[in-house]
Design a protein around this motif. Sequence first.
Motif, mmCIF file in Angstrom:
data_model
loop_
_atom_site.group_PDB
_atom_site.id
_atom_site.type_symbol
_atom_site.label_atom_id
_atom_site.label_comp_id
_atom_site.label_asym_id
_atom_site.label_seq_id
_atom_site.Cartn_x
_atom_site.Cartn_y
_atom_site.Cartn_z
ATOM 1 N N CYS A 196 21.254 0.968 3.456
ATOM 2 C CA CYS A 196 20.195 0.153 2.863
ATOM 3 C C CYS A 196 20.711 -0.700 1.716
ATOM 4 C CB CYS A 196 19.038 1.026 2.405
ATOM 5 S SG CYS A 196 19.496 2.487 1.456
ATOM 6 N N GLN A 199 21.864 -3.951 3.167
ATOM 7 C CA GLN A 199 20.865 -4.683 3.940
ATOM 8 C C GLN A 199 21.375 -5.099 5.314
ATOM 9 O OE1 GLN A 199 17.168 -5.465 3.088
ATOM 10 N NE2 GLN A 199 18.111 -3.491 2.658
ATOM 11 N N TYR A 273 15.873 -0.150 5.875
ATOM 12 C CA TYR A 273 14.883 -0.073 4.796
ATOM 13 C C TYR A 273 15.634 -0.242 3.482
ATOM 14 C CZ TYR A 273 16.788 4.635 5.044
ATOM 15 O OH TYR A 273 17.641 5.695 5.097
ATOM 16 N N ARG A 274 14.931 -0.181 2.369
ATOM 17 C CA ARG A 274 15.556 -0.373 1.069
ATOM 18 C C ARG A 274 15.837 0.962 0.392
ATOM 19 N NH1 ARG A 274 15.464 -5.573 -1.128
ATOM 20 N NH2 ARG A 274 16.783 -4.605 -2.711
ATOM 21 N N GLY A 433 11.563 -10.801 7.852
ATOM 22 C CA GLY A 433 11.516 -9.823 6.767
ATOM 23 C C GLY A 433 10.082 -9.406 6.496
ATOM 24 N N ARG A 435 7.533 -7.164 3.447
ATOM 25 C CA ARG A 435 7.382 -6.407 2.206
ATOM 26 C C ARG A 435 5.900 -6.127 1.971
ATOM 27 N NH1 ARG A 435 9.391 -11.023 -2.062
ATOM 28 N NH2 ARG A 435 7.736 -12.556 -1.741
ATOM 29 N N VAL A 607 12.316 -6.168 2.560
ATOM 30 C CA VAL A 607 13.276 -5.738 3.579
ATOM 31 C C VAL A 607 13.541 -6.959 4.446
ATOM 32 C CG1 VAL A 607 13.795 -4.069 5.385
ATOM 33 C CG2 VAL A 607 12.265 -3.435 3.514
ATOM 34 N N GLN A 608 14.667 -7.604 4.171
ATOM 35 C CA GLN A 608 14.978 -8.887 4.796
ATOM 36 C C GLN A 608 16.477 -8.934 5.095
ATOM 37 O OE1 GLN A 608 14.638 -12.424 2.358
ATOM 38 N NE2 GLN A 608 13.672 -13.577 4.012
ATOM 39 N N LYS A 636 9.944 -0.578 6.949
ATOM 40 C CA LYS A 636 11.272 -0.665 7.533
ATOM 41 C C LYS A 636 11.222 -1.712 8.631
ATOM 42 C CE LYS A 636 12.699 2.583 10.351
ATOM 43 N NZ LYS A 636 12.972 3.913 10.959
#
Length: 669
Positions: A196, A199, A273-274, A433, A435, A607-608, A636
């Motif tokens: 993550c 990315q 995911y972040r 993406g 969010r 999440v991009q 995600k």
Amino acid sequence: MSVRCARTFLALLVLATGACAFIDDAIDVIKLGKEIGEEVLNSWDLLGKPFNVSSSVEIPLMRRWERQVLSKLAEVRRAIERLELTVEKNGAIAILLAKNAGKGARLELRLHEMSDLLSRVATADRQMREYMRYQQELERSTLEDFASWCVSHEPGALPGLLERVHSLIFPPHKHLLGRGLLQLVLDDLQDHQDLCEFQLSQHQLIYDMYNTISLTEIKGYAMMQFSWMLLRIYGKGNFTQEASLTRQRYTERTAQTATAARSALFMAKRDLYRCDPAIHQEGETYAQITRLLQGYIENEVDMNTEATCRDNCAYYTLAESHDCFKDQYCSKQKRCMGRIIDCNYIDSDMWVCPASMSSHRRYEWIEYENGRTLGQVGHCRRGTTKVDSWWRWLFWHCSYCMCLCDDASFDSDRYFSLWDSTSDVRNNKVVTGIRLVKMGRVFHLQISEGTLKERGHVTPGRWVPVQKFDPNDKDIKQDVDYHTLTYEKRAIDLDELDSPTGSIMTGVRLRMLGPHLHFEIRSTPFNYTTGRLAADRSVWISNDNTDGAPEKPRKKLELYKPDIPTRYRSVSLPVDSNHDQYLEFTHSDFEADAAQSTVPFIDIQPVQPMKGASLLSGAGIIHRGVTGSGGFVAVKVLTYDYSRHVRADPPPTTFDEDGETTEFVPVVN
């Protein structure tokens, strides 16, 4: 000059000046490799017989041929460079080296070896570019020596470097040398799943490695084939058979590399995911649902219309605040205007540290006379308040209870938008993406979109603006435009949704499925070769299973003694949810936080992947957390599965127009 030589020269001149546009369209290694193979084939067809360099009459013509071959090679190089910028900006091998630094593992050693070999080929490639730049001033012997090195049998020459690169991917004796590099990378990623911070999904990382290696093969093949051409121009031989063997070996290597890549890509995870950021910042990396179920001190005398104390705290499982008896502690705190739930008696007397007026909390901590504490006891900026229960007429004890307040007032941010968030499919735009964002008191799903091009290429676009609204706005309706979390309706479904083969994601939304917030994606068929979307065939996809299903009911993810997630500092919180689960938003732990926060928090980091230049096929709602932490609800994405498109088209033996097509695949629910 013979008539045949003159005609051949003119034909090559046309090829060098007009065919570059054909290569300009190549946007991935598969198409680029095929088109360069076609350019090499046409160049060989036009060269004709080798020159007799002993004749001084032929020397000017030889120099012209030399310049034309180098000019043609320069066009090929520019096509390679354009793709190289896309492939190498992700730095797959550098990322893997950073992840494995200092481990001393077999993977790290092989990654270093691969990096070294790719650097040597890149050095030769840069040298070739310098020669093309200064070709007018170069001596023939310089180009001849370089061309000879490019086809030499010496182990350190270009063919030997390419063979060593290939042996790392596809070991010739697996029982002795072990697994190939791509498989070792996959094994390591599956043992240490979190990418993550980079990315990139596992799938993307392996695909980028495949592209890097394939691009190196293309560079080497182009240098070797044009070297044979130069040596032929210089009268060193015909080299037709040698060039054919070079093509055959290139075909074998690329086919075996594609096989290894497909195998690894098929097994690699595509979700992304972040991670937790280095520093949590409310409004930047996370947001909170506020005052959904919050710890609240209330005396039993104020929870009944008769103002009596004849019952006990446990009696009040569902109540309201009816009055403030004799302006006692009730007058010193904000009253719960909603429902009071699940009261309990802890001790008669306590010291309460009130939170600041601007805080979403009511109390920082509570310390009871019996020594029990709720929250993290420390310095109290506003000073503690002594709160004592009392006896009434010697028979009834008017106890202060610890309850939960469910108050959907202006201080409570508990709303989720039910509006669709979709890309502009009519203009061939796809989701790149996702969010979660908090606008005012409402949480929204927001997407970024990019323009889909040929062969899965995406041109980054923008974040699509959110249509902001307030639940109190005129014409905005409950359970149509938004959902309000309550004690009974505070569940959110945790799912991972993917598009069927031949489709990609073009939208997301939340809707109500019974009392649960439920996630859906919009999926649209597309043509991989042309990049065109079938906009009128988009469908919404979801997992409509419920916790009341008779066969396999959706399972609840329990939060055990959940503390504020930003207090968890050791490592990034892992994903602990699975597809087909759900969780309920609830209060933080009484002991850890006096039940003052609503958990989980909402992760609002975007999440991009690849900054909006990645093709996505799906998405999901997940929970990241551990025992003792409330964790985060987060989004995600699933990156597109390129494995079905990875193949090695051999360089043609005859010119062949690109006839590849990919028909629209119907969506199967």
